[in-house]
Write a protein that holds these residues in place. Structure first.
Motif, PDB file in Angstrom:
ATOM      1  N   LYS A  53       0.815  -1.232   0.000  1.00  0.00           N
ATOM      2  CA  LYS A  53       0.000   0.000   0.000  1.00  0.00           C
ATOM      3  C   LYS A  53       0.837   1.265   0.000  1.00  0.00           C
ATOM      4  CE  LYS A  53      -3.781  -2.336  -0.025  1.00  0.00           C
ATOM      5  NZ  LYS A  53      -4.618  -2.384  -1.252  1.00  0.00           N
ATOM      6  N   LYS A  54       2.082   1.140  -0.468  1.00  0.00           N
ATOM      7  CA  LYS A  54       2.942   2.309  -0.621  1.00  0.00           C
ATOM      8  C   LYS A  54       3.356   2.433  -2.083  1.00  0.00           C
ATOM      9  CE  LYS A  54       5.186   1.891   3.919  1.00  0.00           C
ATOM     10  NZ  LYS A  54       4.465   0.658   4.302  1.00  0.00           N
ATOM     11  N   VAL A  55       3.487   3.651  -2.544  1.00  0.00           N
ATOM     12  CA  VAL A  55       4.112   3.939  -3.830  1.00  0.00           C
ATOM     13  C   VAL A  55       5.522   4.435  -3.536  1.00  0.00           C
ATOM     14  CG1 VAL A  55       4.085   5.391  -5.889  1.00  0.00           C
ATOM     15  CG2 VAL A  55       1.930   4.538  -4.921  1.00  0.00           C
ATOM     16  N   ILE A  56       6.510   3.809  -4.139  1.00  0.00           N
ATOM     17  CA  ILE A  56       7.906   4.192  -3.891  1.00  0.00           C
ATOM     18  C   ILE A  56       8.535   4.598  -5.220  1.00  0.00           C
ATOM     19  CG2 ILE A  56      10.165   3.427  -3.062  1.00  0.00           C
ATOM     20  CD1 ILE A  56       8.704   1.467  -1.220  1.00  0.00           C
ATOM     21  N   LEU A  57       9.277   5.702  -5.195  1.00  0.00           N
ATOM     22  CA  LEU A  57       9.893   6.220  -6.416  1.00  0.00           C
ATOM     23  C   LEU A  57      11.326   6.652  -6.129  1.00  0.00           C
ATOM     24  CD1 LEU A  57       9.359   6.980  -9.413  1.00  0.00           C
ATOM     25  CD2 LEU A  57       8.766   9.276  -8.602  1.00  0.00           C
ATOM     26  N   GLN A  58      12.236   6.229  -6.987  1.00  0.00           N
ATOM     27  CA  GLN A  58      13.647   6.621  -6.942  1.00  0.00           C
ATOM     28  C   GLN A  58      13.814   7.835  -7.848  1.00  0.00           C
ATOM     29  OE1 GLN A  58      16.239   3.405  -7.985  1.00  0.00           O
ATOM     30  NE2 GLN A  58      18.037   4.698  -8.308  1.00  0.00           N
ATOM     31  N   VAL A  59      14.202   8.963  -7.269  1.00  0.00           N
ATOM     32  CA  VAL A  59      14.292  10.214  -8.024  1.00  0.00           C
ATOM     33  C   VAL A  59      15.736  10.699  -7.993  1.00  0.00           C
ATOM     34  CG1 VAL A  59      13.284  12.503  -8.378  1.00  0.00           C
ATOM     35  CG2 VAL A  59      11.927  10.722  -7.280  1.00  0.00           C
ATOM     36  N   ASP A  60      16.593  10.055  -8.775  1.00  0.00           N
ATOM     37  CA  ASP A  60      18.008  10.436  -8.846  1.00  0.00           C
ATOM     38  C   ASP A  60      18.182  11.439  -9.978  1.00  0.00           C
ATOM     39  OD1 ASP A  60      18.570   8.788  -6.755  1.00  0.00           O
ATOM     40  OD2 ASP A  60      19.366   7.152  -7.959  1.00  0.00           O
ATOM     41  N   ILE A  61      18.043  12.700  -9.643  1.00  0.00           N
ATOM     42  CA  ILE A  61      18.109  13.783 -10.618  1.00  0.00           C
ATOM     43  C   ILE A  61      19.300  14.678 -10.294  1.00  0.00           C
ATOM     44  CG2 ILE A  61      15.667  13.754 -11.231  1.00  0.00           C
ATOM     45  CD1 ILE A  61      15.167  15.859  -9.105  1.00  0.00           C
ATOM     46  N   HIS A  62      19.540  15.673 -11.147  1.00  0.00           N
ATOM     47  CA  HIS A  62      20.728  16.515 -10.975  1.00  0.00           C
ATOM     48  C   HIS A  62      20.709  17.284  -9.657  1.00  0.00           C
ATOM     49  CE1 HIS A  62      23.243  16.071 -14.444  1.00  0.00           C
ATOM     50  NE2 HIS A  62      22.248  16.254 -15.288  1.00  0.00           N
ATOM     51  N   GLU A  63      19.612  17.889  -9.328  1.00  0.00           N
ATOM     52  CA  GLU A  63      19.556  18.732  -8.129  1.00  0.00           C
ATOM     53  C   GLU A  63      18.586  18.130  -7.125  1.00  0.00           C
ATOM     54  OE1 GLU A  63      18.736  22.767  -9.070  1.00  0.00           O
ATOM     55  OE2 GLU A  63      20.349  22.938 -10.539  1.00  0.00           O
ATOM     56  N   GLY A  64      19.114  17.718  -5.977  1.00  0.00           N
ATOM     57  CA  GLY A  64      18.272  17.196  -4.907  1.00  0.00           C
ATOM     58  C   GLY A  64      17.743  15.799  -5.115  1.00  0.00           C
ATOM     59  N   PRO A  65      18.590  14.797  -5.431  1.00  0.00           N
ATOM     60  CA  PRO A  65      18.094  13.426  -5.588  1.00  0.00           C
ATOM     61  C   PRO A  65      17.524  12.886  -4.280  1.00  0.00           C
ATOM     62  CG  PRO A  65      20.492  13.454  -5.546  1.00  0.00           C
ATOM     63  CD  PRO A  65      20.057  14.886  -5.618  1.00  0.00           C
ATOM     64  N   TYR A  66      16.500  12.028  -4.403  1.00  0.00           N
ATOM     65  CA  TYR A  66      15.862  11.484  -3.209  1.00  0.00           C
ATOM     66  C   TYR A  66      15.135  10.194  -3.540  1.00  0.00           C
ATOM     67  CZ  TYR A  66      11.587  13.616  -5.120  1.00  0.00           C
ATOM     68  OH  TYR A  66      10.538  13.963  -5.935  1.00  0.00           O
ATOM     69  N   LEU A  67      14.748   9.497  -2.472  1.00  0.00           N
ATOM     70  CA  LEU A  67      13.913   8.306  -2.527  1.00  0.00           C
ATOM     71  C   LEU A  67      12.706   8.614  -1.658  1.00  0.00           C
ATOM     72  CD1 LEU A  67      14.028   5.267  -3.527  1.00  0.00           C
ATOM     73  CD2 LEU A  67      15.012   4.735  -1.283  1.00  0.00           C
ATOM     74  N   ALA A  68      11.487   8.291  -2.134  1.00  0.00           N
ATOM     75  CA  ALA A  68      10.306   8.700  -1.379  1.00  0.00           C
ATOM     76  C   ALA A  68       9.192   7.677  -1.489  1.00  0.00           C
ATOM     77  CB  ALA A  68       9.813  10.063  -1.850  1.00  0.00           C
ATOM     78  N   ALA A  69       8.284   7.722  -0.500  1.00  0.00           N
ATOM     79  CA  ALA A  69       7.122   6.844  -0.473  1.00  0.00           C
ATOM     80  C   ALA A  69       5.871   7.653  -0.181  1.00  0.00           C
ATOM     81  CB  ALA A  69       7.298   5.748   0.579  1.00  0.00           C
ATOM     82  N   TRP A  70       4.773   7.258  -0.833  1.00  0.00           N
ATOM     83  CA  TRP A  70       3.464   7.881  -0.636  1.00  0.00           C
ATOM     84  C   TRP A  70       2.455   6.782  -0.331  1.00  0.00           C
ATOM     85  CZ3 TRP A  70       6.989   9.096  -4.300  1.00  0.00           C
ATOM     86  CH2 TRP A  70       7.374  10.430  -4.448  1.00  0.00           C
TER      87      TRP A  70
END
Length: 301
Positions: A117-134
């Motif tokens: 029941k979580k959405v997880i996304l890997q956001v490895d971008i140039h400025e401010g990379p992060y990993l997050a769950a909703w």
């Protein structure tokens, strides 16, 4: 611009100055008839793209009740099976590109995953990379883990079920395992490529992580129970690994694990099959002219 296929070292960008519509479309797979079409966003893209990419590179994911998609500019959205948007979050332009030049914009490509029941996304971008769950039902943010020490990547994370619990494995310029419930880092592994495209592969026991951007092109078979920070510099450092190779990883294709064999498909149109338990080569085969392969293989029966 003329279509170009196969591997290329060119990093040419396409300037986007026309309005885009970001769509989710559903088709009846028995007859191909379109059932519905939903517009998730509309506007001029906030970032450029690689000439071989689009502004919709990421794959959708579903649990049979929800459909989750992500687009640069349009954002992260959850739809029902009827095509209605349940919730949406804007994430910006999602500028991923060359590790050594923030101005080099190639386009985002990581796909969301669904876990308990979580959405997880890997956001490895140039400025401010992060990993997050909703939260899957409501879209409420659950946790966010900053990743300031990684270069842009295009890999999708994987869930690894181990005797010590489920782990969220992320392949990037530093390989890491996280607690999917909290986003807390559990372990890391290096060295690997500075520019990573291939996603992790979960086996019956070990985890396979690889990359192929030179000079570092490793294949790691990671044993369950790994914790802490690990840098493989000598044989003494390999206790956390079932086996490894310092070279042999593929750059763009994600490896394929099937019936005890690990397949690496390289851009020079060569398949290299390894014994998944030991890493020993099983066979090599060439299937086309060199420079023709950048997609990930699939298998069935």
């Amino acid at each position: 611009m003329p279509l170009r296929t196969g591997l290329t070292g060119a990093g040419d960008e396409i300037e986007e100055d026309t309005e885009h519509r970001w769509l989710v479309l559903a088709y009846d797979k028995s007859n191909g008839k379109k059932r519905w079409e939903t517009e998730v966003g509309c506007g001029v893209p906030l970032t450029k793209r690689h000439f071989k990419a689009t502004q919709a590179n990421s794959s959708p994911v579903t649990d049979g009740k929800h459909i989750v998609v992500v687009f640069p500019t349009a954002g992260l959205a959850c739809l029902g099976m009827d095509g209605k948007v349940h919730w949406k979050h804007e994430l910006g332009g999602l500028n991923a590109g060359g590790f050594n030049d923030p101005g080099m914009e190639w386009g985002f490509a990581a796909s969301p995953i669904i876990y308990k029941k979580k959405v997880i996304l890997q956001v490895d971008i140039h400025e401010g990379p992060y990993l997050a769950a909703w939260d899957l039902e409501s879209g409420k943010p659950l946790w966010k883990t900053e990743r300031p020490d990684v270069a842009p990547s295009w890999a999708t994370p994987a869930i690894w079920s181990t005797p010590d619990g489920d782990e969220l494995v992320v392949n990037a310029s530093i390989i890491r395992g996280y607690d999917p419930e909290s986003g807390k880092a559990l372990w890391s592994l290096a060295p690997t490529s500075i520019q990573v495209v291939a996603s992790p592969i979960v086996g019956s026991k070990n985890l396979i992580v690889s990359s192929g951007y030179p000079p570092a092109r490793p294949i790691y078979a990671v044993k369950p129970g790994i914790r802490g920070e690990h840098t493989i510099e000598s044989d003494d450092d390999t206790k956390v690994l079932a086996w490894h190779q310092t070279r042999g990883g593929a750059y763009m294709p994600t490896p394929l694990l099937y019936r005890g064999l690990l397949y690496m498909v390289h851009h020079n149109a060569r398949i290299v099959a390894h014994d998944a338990r030991t890493g020993m080569p099983a066979y090599k085969a060439r299937f086309s002219a060199g420079g023709t392969m950048t997609s990930s293989p699939v298998v069935a029966n």
